[in-house]
Write a protein that holds these residues in place. Structure first.
Motif, PDB file in Angstrom:
ATOM      1  N   CYS A 101       0.829  -1.212   0.000  1.00  0.00           N
ATOM      2  CA  CYS A 101       0.000   0.000   0.000  1.00  0.00           C
ATOM      3  C   CYS A 101       0.864   1.263   0.000  1.00  0.00           C
ATOM      4  N   ALA A 102       1.949   1.238   0.772  1.00  0.00           N
ATOM      5  CA  ALA A 102       2.842   2.404   0.800  1.00  0.00           C
ATOM      6  C   ALA A 102       3.425   2.663  -0.589  1.00  0.00           C
ATOM      7  N   GLY A 103       3.781   1.590  -1.294  1.00  0.00           N
ATOM      8  CA  GLY A 103       4.292   1.748  -2.651  1.00  0.00           C
ATOM      9  C   GLY A 103       3.252   2.332  -3.595  1.00  0.00           C
ATOM     10  N   LEU A 104       2.012   1.856  -3.472  1.00  0.00           N
ATOM     11  CA  LEU A 104       0.933   2.380  -4.327  1.00  0.00           C
ATOM     12  C   LEU A 104       0.628   3.839  -3.989  1.00  0.00           C
ATOM     13  N   PHE A 105       0.624   4.149  -2.679  1.00  0.00           N
ATOM     14  CA  PHE A 105       0.416   5.551  -2.278  1.00  0.00           C
ATOM     15  C   PHE A 105       1.479   6.447  -2.906  1.00  0.00           C
ATOM     16  N   ALA A 106       2.745   5.982  -2.842  1.00  0.00           N
ATOM     17  CA  ALA A 106       3.845   6.787  -3.368  1.00  0.00           C
ATOM     18  C   ALA A 106       3.721   6.984  -4.876  1.00  0.00           C
ATOM     19  N   GLN A 107       3.261   5.938  -5.575  1.00  0.00           N
ATOM     20  CA  GLN A 107       3.113   6.054  -7.040  1.00  0.00           C
ATOM     21  C   GLN A 107       2.031   7.075  -7.419  1.00  0.00           C
ATOM     22  N   HIS A 108       0.982   7.178  -6.614  1.00  0.00           N
ATOM     23  CA  HIS A 108      -0.142   8.046  -6.979  1.00  0.00           C
ATOM     24  C   HIS A 108      -0.064   9.441  -6.351  1.00  0.00           C
ATOM     25  N   SER A 113       3.375  10.363   0.911  1.00  0.00           N
ATOM     26  CA  SER A 113       2.138   9.647   1.229  1.00  0.00           C
ATOM     27  C   SER A 113       2.376   8.243   1.775  1.00  0.00           C
ATOM     28  N   VAL A 114       3.640   7.784   1.782  1.00  0.00           N
ATOM     29  CA  VAL A 114       3.888   6.468   2.396  1.00  0.00           C
ATOM     30  C   VAL A 114       3.498   6.497   3.869  1.00  0.00           C
ATOM     31  N   ALA A 115       3.443   7.688   4.457  1.00  0.00           N
ATOM     32  CA  ALA A 115       3.043   7.802   5.878  1.00  0.00           C
ATOM     33  C   ALA A 115       1.617   7.320   6.098  1.00  0.00           C
ATOM     34  N   LEU A 116       0.802   7.295   5.032  1.00  0.00           N
ATOM     35  CA  LEU A 116      -0.577   6.802   5.186  1.00  0.00           C
ATOM     36  C   LEU A 116      -0.611   5.325   5.563  1.00  0.00           C
ATOM     37  N   ALA A 117       0.492   4.635   5.312  1.00  0.00           N
ATOM     38  CA  ALA A 117       0.538   3.212   5.686  1.00  0.00           C
ATOM     39  C   ALA A 117       0.536   3.039   7.202  1.00  0.00           C
ATOM     40  N   LEU A 118       0.977   4.053   7.950  1.00  0.00           N
ATOM     41  CA  LEU A 118       1.036   3.922   9.413  1.00  0.00           C
ATOM     42  C   LEU A 118      -0.360   3.813  10.033  1.00  0.00           C
ATOM     43  N   PRO A 119      -1.298   4.746   9.745  1.00  0.00           N
ATOM     44  CA  PRO A 119      -2.647   4.552  10.291  1.00  0.00           C
ATOM     45  C   PRO A 119      -3.331   3.310   9.745  1.00  0.00           C
ATOM     46  N   PRO A 162       5.826  -6.890  -8.373  1.00  0.00           N
ATOM     47  CA  PRO A 162       6.419  -5.957  -7.402  1.00  0.00           C
ATOM     48  C   PRO A 162       5.900  -4.540  -7.614  1.00  0.00           C
ATOM     49  N   VAL A 163       5.594  -3.871  -6.518  1.00  0.00           N
ATOM     50  CA  VAL A 163       5.153  -2.471  -6.565  1.00  0.00           C
ATOM     51  C   VAL A 163       6.386  -1.607  -6.324  1.00  0.00           C
ATOM     52  N   THR A 164       6.837  -0.942  -7.366  1.00  0.00           N
ATOM     53  CA  THR A 164       8.092  -0.185  -7.264  1.00  0.00           C
ATOM     54  C   THR A 164       7.865   1.169  -6.584  1.00  0.00           C
ATOM     55  N   LEU A 165       8.900   1.610  -5.901  1.00  0.00           N
ATOM     56  CA  LEU A 165       8.853   2.905  -5.216  1.00  0.00           C
ATOM     57  C   LEU A 165       9.473   3.964  -6.117  1.00  0.00           C
ATOM     58  N   LEU A 247      10.133   0.673   5.871  1.00  0.00           N
ATOM     59  CA  LEU A 247      11.593   0.507   5.831  1.00  0.00           C
ATOM     60  C   LEU A 247      11.996  -0.505   4.761  1.00  0.00           C
ATOM     61  N   VAL A 248      11.248  -1.612   4.678  1.00  0.00           N
ATOM     62  CA  VAL A 248      11.562  -2.626   3.669  1.00  0.00           C
ATOM     63  C   VAL A 248      11.358  -2.050   2.271  1.00  0.00           C
ATOM     64  N   LEU A 249      10.297  -1.276   2.101  1.00  0.00           N
ATOM     65  CA  LEU A 249      10.014  -0.686   0.790  1.00  0.00           C
ATOM     66  C   LEU A 249      11.159   0.212   0.335  1.00  0.00           C
TER      67      LEU A 249
END
Length: 337
Positions: A101-108, A113-119, A162-165, A247-249
């Protein structure tokens, strides 16, 4: 003629005496366990360096420290549920789905927006806790089920690829090192790990988590809101997994649907090796660090000496069994959930 004397009756140990002996035995066992862990922490690098001198090269040390940052967060994630006498088997899937999800957020929406993965991780973890506490179901069955479900969600969202960053302003914040030695991801992981320790040790919620793991019925009798405490414990687990996913992303620049699968067993082993028994109520996140370091040393060492993947899995499995064997409190077996 001598007068017969009454036979000498050995004094009966009082309950306080028995408790004192039990506490002494527990302290002695903890000292032995800690001595064994420190010995393993020192001996493993020596063995692997003898087998391959590249083990202590700066590049490999940097790699191990970055691996430590992710595993330490997964260990912090799994600690609160285990302290409550529960277990979270979905930590790997939580890491995977939040990384995707963090990767998809970053792409769009850009890298911030990777911070949205935290909530998102917080909510998914809380969902585990709500199901466990309100439906009164065994945690291992619930989290096993959500693990499969979240794995399916990650597969669906990624399409199996794979969802690229994409590159962005945060690249340096996750890939550089302080002084060229300590990777920044490790510092982030240590900060969150420290916060988890403070919450568990210095807040009322943390003490309630220990109380639930020590004796859930007694905690309920004295007024602890068991459902709320369990929900919070699992929510913290989800939050830590989400940061591990980020972190892994950034470390791999791409998230696959199964990227977190390899963290479940090592995290459980590190928690148990750190002195937190699966029966709950004892231990904590603090000592999980030494278990994490040993697991990273072992995993990296097996890789660098070229041990076959199948053999690595066998060794990891035996390490988990050995860690449980050394720390499991059989008197509390009835309360393992």
């Amino acid at each position: 003629m001598s007068t017969p004397t009454a036979p000498t009756v050995p004094p009966t140990a009082t309950p306080s005496t028995r408790r004192g002996r039990s506490a002494d035995a527990r302290r002695n066992r903890d000292r032995v366990q800690m001595a064994l862990l420190v010995a393993a922490l020192v001996i493993l690098p020596i063995i692997f360096t003898i087998m391959n001198p590249q083990y202590l090269s700066p590049r490999n040390i940097d790699s191990m420290l970055r691996q430590t940052s992710v595993l330490l967060l997964v260990v912090a994630a799994g600690t609160a549920p285990i302290l409550m006498g529960c277990i979270d088997l979905s930590v790997g899937a939580l890491l995977s789905v939040t990384a995707v999800c963090a990767g998809l957020f970053a792409q769009h929406f850009g890298q911030w927006s990777v911070a949205l993965a935290l909530p998102l991780g917080l909510l998914l973890g809380a969902l585990n806790g709500l199901i466990v506490s309100y439906l009164r179901l065994p945690s291992f069955l619930v989290t096993l089920g959500t693990s499969f479900a979240l794995g399916g969600v990650a597969l669906l969202l990624s399409g199996g690829f794979p969802v690229t960053l994409p590159s962005g302003p945060l690249d340096a914040s996750f890939r550089q090192s302080v002084g060229g030695v300590i990777p920044l991801p490790l510092i982030y992981a240590l900060i969150l790990w420290g916060l988890v320790i403070v919450v568990l040790r210095r807040t009322a919620t943390g003490r309630f988590i220990y109380a639930v793991g020590g004796n859930e019925r007694s905690a309920n009798v004295v007024g602890v809101n068991i459902r709320r405490v369990k929900s919070i414990g699992f929510a913290v687990s989800g939050l830590c997994c989400a940061l591990a996913g980020i972190l892994v992303l950034f470390s791999t620049t791409a998230a696959t649907p199964d990227i977190g699968n390899g963290y479940l067993l090592p995290s459980i082993a590190a928690i148990v090796m750190g002195g937190t028994p699966l029966s709950g109520g004892q231990g904590g996140a603090a000592r999980g660090l030494i278990g994490t370091l040993i697991l990273v040393e072992l995993t990296n060492g097996m890789l660098i000496i070229g041990l076959a993947p199948a053999a690595q899995q066998i060794v990891q499995g035996f390490v988990v069994i050995l860690a449980v064997l050394l720390t499991f409190d059989r008197r509390s077996a009835a309360v393992v959930k």
